[in-house]
Design a protein around this motif. Structure first.
Motif, mmCIF file in Angstrom:
data_model
loop_
_atom_site.group_PDB
_atom_site.id
_atom_site.type_symbol
_atom_site.label_atom_id
_atom_site.label_comp_id
_atom_site.label_asym_id
_atom_site.label_seq_id
_atom_site.Cartn_x
_atom_site.Cartn_y
_atom_site.Cartn_z
ATOM 1 N N ILE A 43 0.863 -1.187 0.000
ATOM 2 C CA ILE A 43 0.000 0.000 0.000
ATOM 3 C C ILE A 43 0.895 1.230 0.000
ATOM 4 O O ILE A 43 1.702 1.419 0.913
ATOM 5 C CB ILE A 43 -0.945 0.009 1.216
ATOM 6 C CG1 ILE A 43 -1.757 -1.286 1.282
ATOM 7 C CG2 ILE A 43 -1.865 1.211 1.159
ATOM 8 C CD1 ILE A 43 -2.647 -1.381 2.493
ATOM 9 N N ALA A 44 0.737 2.067 -1.016
ATOM 10 C CA ALA A 44 1.557 3.275 -1.137
ATOM 11 C C ALA A 44 0.661 4.506 -1.139
ATOM 12 O O ALA A 44 -0.457 4.475 -1.641
ATOM 13 C CB ALA A 44 2.376 3.234 -2.438
ATOM 14 N N GLY A 45 1.181 5.595 -0.542
ATOM 15 C CA GLY A 45 0.497 6.878 -0.607
ATOM 16 C C GLY A 45 -0.408 7.203 0.557
ATOM 17 O O GLY A 45 -1.110 8.213 0.516
ATOM 18 N N ILE A 46 -0.427 6.396 1.615
ATOM 19 C CA ILE A 46 -1.303 6.687 2.743
ATOM 20 C C ILE A 46 -0.501 7.404 3.827
ATOM 21 O O ILE A 46 0.668 7.107 4.055
ATOM 22 C CB ILE A 46 -1.963 5.419 3.316
ATOM 23 C CG1 ILE A 46 -0.908 4.404 3.758
ATOM 24 C CG2 ILE A 46 -2.897 4.804 2.307
ATOM 25 C CD1 ILE A 46 -1.487 3.209 4.469
ATOM 26 N N ALA A 47 -1.161 8.366 4.478
ATOM 27 C CA ALA A 47 -0.531 9.115 5.560
ATOM 28 C C ALA A 47 -1.379 9.080 6.823
ATOM 29 O O ALA A 47 -0.860 8.969 7.929
ATOM 30 C CB ALA A 47 -0.289 10.560 5.135
ATOM 31 N N ARG A 48 -2.690 9.163 6.674
ATOM 32 C CA ARG A 48 -3.581 9.212 7.833
ATOM 33 C C ARG A 48 -4.394 7.936 7.997
ATOM 34 O O ARG A 48 -4.749 7.574 9.114
ATOM 35 C CB ARG A 48 -4.529 10.413 7.711
ATOM 36 C CG ARG A 48 -3.801 11.761 7.704
ATOM 37 C CD ARG A 48 -4.792 12.922 7.613
ATOM 38 N NE ARG A 48 -4.105 14.200 7.653
ATOM 39 C CZ ARG A 48 -3.768 14.828 8.774
ATOM 40 N NH1 ARG A 48 -4.083 14.293 9.940
ATOM 41 N NH2 ARG A 48 -3.141 15.982 8.739
ATOM 42 N N LEU A 49 -4.731 7.271 6.906
ATOM 43 C CA LEU A 49 -5.571 6.082 6.986
ATOM 44 C C LEU A 49 -4.729 4.865 7.352
ATOM 45 O O LEU A 49 -3.665 4.645 6.772
ATOM 46 C CB LEU A 49 -6.266 5.838 5.648
ATOM 47 C CG LEU A 49 -7.227 6.938 5.186
ATOM 48 C CD1 LEU A 49 -7.759 6.629 3.807
ATOM 49 C CD2 LEU A 49 -8.377 7.100 6.176
ATOM 50 N N PRO A 50 -5.184 4.041 8.293
ATOM 51 C CA PRO A 50 -4.419 2.840 8.663
ATOM 52 C C PRO A 50 -4.527 1.761 7.587
ATOM 53 O O PRO A 50 -5.515 1.678 6.848
ATOM 54 C CB PRO A 50 -5.084 2.393 9.977
ATOM 55 C CG PRO A 50 -6.458 2.972 9.930
ATOM 56 C CD PRO A 50 -6.354 4.253 9.160
#
Length: 331
Positions: A119-126
């Motif tokens: 999973i790439a590009g997530i900052a806030r979502l677990p």
């Protein structure tokens, strides 16, 4: 005798004639035995079409049915009943969610299970939330995971702006997401929402670290948030004193200051009016005076509304000036 002088023989011979006829009968039987038997087979119209009757031999029923067939049929019957009950109770959906449906089981047995998820590009979502939202479970398999459906399910979350789902056989799945960044707060019907730059309401304000975002108020104010932030840039040193921007009739802004003062800006040329306010405050300290509202909607003047105390004091000062002027005339 007949009319020709011949002696007629009886059709049924007597004892004497029977003995004489046996040799002839024996000869006839031996002759028949020597003839091919197929000459005496009765023919039917179906024979000319190539049909032949197959001779059947009675076989016991126990020998016709395979061994243990009854046991398997019984188990299958009860299995169908159990499966039907699972479907009715909703337990099958939970079972398939955890272990996958039969086709996923077969695919995993053949080496096409999902062994790795990137999973790439997530900052806030677990990550666990992303997997659950996409419907990816330990029972899923590569061939039968619907990538388009998983993408649509992820895009249903307002926090996700775009997503790409790629399958890398035999067992790797790659999810590339772009999250919407919190851009401003939007107050509507007494509730605060976090909105993105495009105005999409991401979520209610739950994270208190976002409470310092610029606040816009009013119907449609979320869509005009970039224009409001442009006004804050034009405010310069006064930016820290602006508490919120209220969108009036979807056309113009009224700024709510920290001290309760209202700044009414024009529909056109609002940034220029804001620069004028900065200059007035620098020259006269206008924002520090006892005023309730400053109207900048007219380009050639500034209309100031005083507080009740300031208005009363101003009125009293005006009366004193008039009285002093009248006394001066009398003398």
């Amino acid at each position: 005798m007949d009319g020709g002088g011949r002696v007629l023989e009886p059709l049924t011979g007597s004892a004497g004639s029977a003995g004489a006829s046996r040799p002839a009968a024996a000869r006839q039987d031996s002759l028949l035995d020597r003839l091919p038997r197929h000459l005496f087979r009765l023919s039917s119209p179906l024979d000319s079409l190539g049909f032949r009757r197959r001779s059947s031999v009675a076989v016991p029923l126990s020998r016709r049915i395979p061994h243990l067939a009854g046991t398997f049929l019984t188990l299958g019957f009860f299995g169908l009943i159990a499966g039907y009950g699972l479907v009715l109770n909703g337990d099958y959906a939970e079972f398939a969610r955890t272990h996958g449906d039969p086709r996923d089981t077969v695919a995993r047995a053949l080496g096409f299970g999902i062994e790795k998820v990137t999973i790439a590009g997530i900052a806030r979502l677990p990550e666990s939330y992303i997997l659950d939202l996409a419907g990816i479970t330990p029972g899923s398999s590569m061939p039968f995971l619907n990538a388009a459906e998983a993408r649509e399910r992820l895009l249903a979350d307002p926090f996700i702006q775009s997503v790409e789902v790629r399958k890398l056989y035999p067992g790797e799945l790659v999810l590339t997401l772009v999250e919407r960044e919190p851009y401003a707060l939007w107050q509507r019907d007494g509730e605060l929402f976090v909105v993105a730059r495009d105005g999409t309401a991401i979520d209610r304000l739950r994270d208190r670290s976002l409470a310092s975002l610029p606040l816009v108020v009013g119907e449609g104010a979320n869509l005009q948030a970039p224009a409001y932030l442009a006004l804050l840039e034009a405010a310069g040193p006064l930016r820290s004193k602006v508490r919120a921007g209220m969108l009036i009739s979807g056309r113009r802004w009224t700024l709510k200051m920290e001290n309760g003062l209202d700044i009414r800006l024009p529909e056109e040329g609002a940034p220029a009016a804001m620069a004028r306010l900065v200059r007035l405050d620098r020259e006269s300290g206008l924002l520090g005076k006892d005023v309730l509202a400053i109207d900048l909607r007219m380009s050639d003047r500034v209309v100031v509304r005083l507080t009740e105390e300031a208005a009363a004091a101003r009125s009293e000062n005006g009366k004193k000036k008039i009285q002093r002027g009248v006394k001066g005339i009398e003398t």
